[in-house]
Design a protein around this motif. Structure first.
Motif, PDB file in Angstrom:
ATOM      1  N   SER A 110       0.855  -1.190   0.000  1.00 27.98           N
ATOM      2  CA  SER A 110       0.000   0.000   0.000  1.00 27.98           C
ATOM      3  C   SER A 110       0.888   1.236   0.000  1.00 27.98           C
ATOM      4  N   PRO A 111       0.551   2.224  -0.835  1.00 29.26           N
ATOM      5  CA  PRO A 111       1.393   3.431  -0.906  1.00 29.26           C
ATOM      6  C   PRO A 111       1.138   4.394   0.239  1.00 29.26           C
ATOM      7  N   GLU A 171      -2.382   0.619   7.789  1.00 26.70           N
ATOM      8  CA  GLU A 171      -3.766   0.171   8.044  1.00 26.70           C
ATOM      9  C   GLU A 171      -4.346  -0.483   6.793  1.00 26.70           C
ATOM     10  N   VAL A 172      -4.199   0.221   5.681  1.00 25.31           N
ATOM     11  CA  VAL A 172      -4.857  -0.254   4.457  1.00 25.31           C
ATOM     12  C   VAL A 172      -4.181  -1.530   3.928  1.00 25.31           C
ATOM     13  N   THR A 218      -5.909   3.803  -1.022  1.00 23.32           N
ATOM     14  CA  THR A 218      -6.677   2.667  -1.543  1.00 23.32           C
ATOM     15  C   THR A 218      -7.005   2.854  -3.023  1.00 23.32           C
ATOM     16  N   PHE A 219      -7.482   4.035  -3.375  1.00 26.25           N
ATOM     17  CA  PHE A 219      -7.998   4.241  -4.736  1.00 26.25           C
ATOM     18  C   PHE A 219      -7.021   4.968  -5.663  1.00 26.25           C
ATOM     19  N   GLY A 220      -5.830   5.331  -5.179  1.00 29.36           N
ATOM     20  CA  GLY A 220      -4.879   6.074  -6.008  1.00 29.36           C
ATOM     21  C   GLY A 220      -4.583   5.351  -7.316  1.00 29.36           C
ATOM     22  N   GLY A 260      -2.726   2.609  -6.055  1.00 26.82           N
ATOM     23  CA  GLY A 260      -3.214   2.322  -4.709  1.00 26.82           C
ATOM     24  C   GLY A 260      -2.883   0.897  -4.281  1.00 26.82           C
ATOM     25  N   VAL A 261      -3.474   0.486  -3.171  1.00 26.87           N
ATOM     26  CA  VAL A 261      -3.155  -0.801  -2.551  1.00 26.87           C
ATOM     27  C   VAL A 261      -3.366  -1.979  -3.525  1.00 26.87           C
TER      28      VAL A 261
END
Ligand code: GLA
Length: 393
Positions: free
Chosen positions: A32-33, A139-140, A184-186, A388-389
């Motif tokens: 995850s970034p 977390e993600v 998450t959505f990047g 994103g992740v």
């Protein structure tokens, strides 16, 4: 080196580390970034518009199941380790890094998901405390990994909300949703135009033309950041309450600057008025910035970045001499279109839009300026806007 090659090398090295720790290879790997926010600061918990991007720095997580019913936490970055048996409830343990994954596990358990023991190894290359969302990243990545490994059936948006719950309820920071959403959505080379009230978003081209995004870490140790952050959240709630005496609104960002000017007399506390003025004007700036980006008007985008910084310094009071020094230098450099602090503030990072072919000069000049003024050096990165992740392949 391409980011694909970099991630491959990183995964191979982490696998060796995993074997050294656990005596067996990891079965799965996730990444995850972190994030930067181009504009729209301290807006998410006021229900307005923000423009973050995921970056290629982030957190990797390798896992292998175990039959011992134990969650084993190891990190390449931290000495603290933990072997925690599967049980029904956990509480935060001091300020250890594994509170973040533990909070995620707690949420899965609260929702009644069946989990099994897991051996885990984390590695992060986001500088800690730099305001690039290392906490949302851990977390993600954990939420995504558990959701994948235990078929828990959460949507990506569920994972965002779940991770925000960890931050708010398990860790105790009343942050908004921007960081978890962005990581998450990047998408590679895109900025997210996110409405933090409706959670509608659009991934827009981050048209930086012949400029690159520079990230300048002040390397200032962040102190009291959490309590000051929560204080700002409360001040915004007080402003909203005052305006609600006459306006039927749910968020500060439900009104624009013109409406605010008509009703701001309702806010009698001078400090609260300054905070609200920042929020309302910053939200309007994001709308202008979106237009500027769509029209390839980088000069206007840069002007809005500087205005955002000034407002965070003078009205929201979350900057500091370190972040200000970076922006002060940027204003003198004709190869810089705009610069501002990014994230919560109180130290952490600034960003600047720098002409690609002048990046090296910018980097050495800003280091010189900052070091002469502050007494130690900042770190400067040329950031790549990444995905994103996901699964680390
Ligand atoms: C931190 C929080 C975010 C957001 C920013 C400021 O990064 O986690 O929710 O409020 O500060 O824009």
């Amino acid at each position: 080196m391409s980011s694909r090659t970099y991630f491959k090398i990183m995964k191979d090295q982490l696998q060796q580390e995993f074997i050294a720790i656990y005596g067996k290879p990891a079965a799965n790997a996730f990444f995850s970034p972190g994030r930067v926010n181009l504009i729209g600061e301290h807006i998410d918990y006021n229900g307005g518009l923000v423009m973050p991007c995921a970056i290629t720095l982030g957190t990797s997580m390798l896992t292998a199941p175990n039959n011992d019913g134990v969650f084993r936490f190891r990190s390449v970055n931290f000495e603290d380790t933990a072997d925690i048996p599967l049980q029904s409830s956990y509480t935060k343990e001091n300020s250890c890094w594994y509170n973040y994954p533990l909070g995620v596990i707690q949420h899965f358990l609260n929702d009644g998901h069946q989990l099994q023991g897991l051996d885990m190894l984390y590695h992060g290359n986001i500088p800690i405390g730099s305001g690039l969302s290392s906490s949302a990243s851990i977390e993600v990545v954990t939420a995504f990994a558990f959701n994948t490994l235990f078929n828990s059936g959460y949507s990506k948006l569920d994972l965002v909300k779940l991770s925000k719950w960890v931050e708010n309820k398990f860790i105790g920071l009343n942050s908004g949703i921007m960081d978890q959403f962005a990581v998450t959505f990047g998408e590679k080379d895109k900025a997210l135009m996110l409405n933090c009230d409706t959670l509608d978003y659009e991934a827009v081209d981050s048209n930086l033309g012949d400029h690159v995004l520079a990230i300048i870490n002040t390397n200032k140790p962040r102190k009291l950041a959490e309590s000051k952050y929560n204080e700002r959240v409360q001040e915004c709630a007080a402003a909203l309450k005052a305006l609600q005496q006459e306006l039927d609104i749910h968020n500060l960002c439900d009104i624009d600057t013109d409406t605010f000017n008509k009703y701001k007399h309702l806010i009698t506390d001078a400090v609260v008025l300054k905070r609200a003025t920042h929020v309302i004007e910053e939200n309007d700036r994001v709308k202008l910035a979106a237009k500027a980006l769509a029209g390839n008007n980088l000069a206007e985008f840069g002007r809005l970045m500087y205005a955002s910084h000034d407002s965070l310094r003078d009205l929201y009071e979350v900057s500091g001499k370190e972040l200000d020094a970076v922006v002060e230098y940027a204003k003198t450099d004709t190869n810089v279109a705009g610069a501002r602090m990014t994230g919560a503030g109180f130290g952490g990072c600034a960003i600047a839009l720098v002409k690609a072919d002048a990046f090296d000069d910018f980097s050495s000049e800003v280091i010189n300026y900052y070091t002469a003024k502050i007494g130690y050096a900042p770190s400067v990165y040329s950031s790549l806007i990444g995905d994103g992740v996901g699964i680390l392949s």
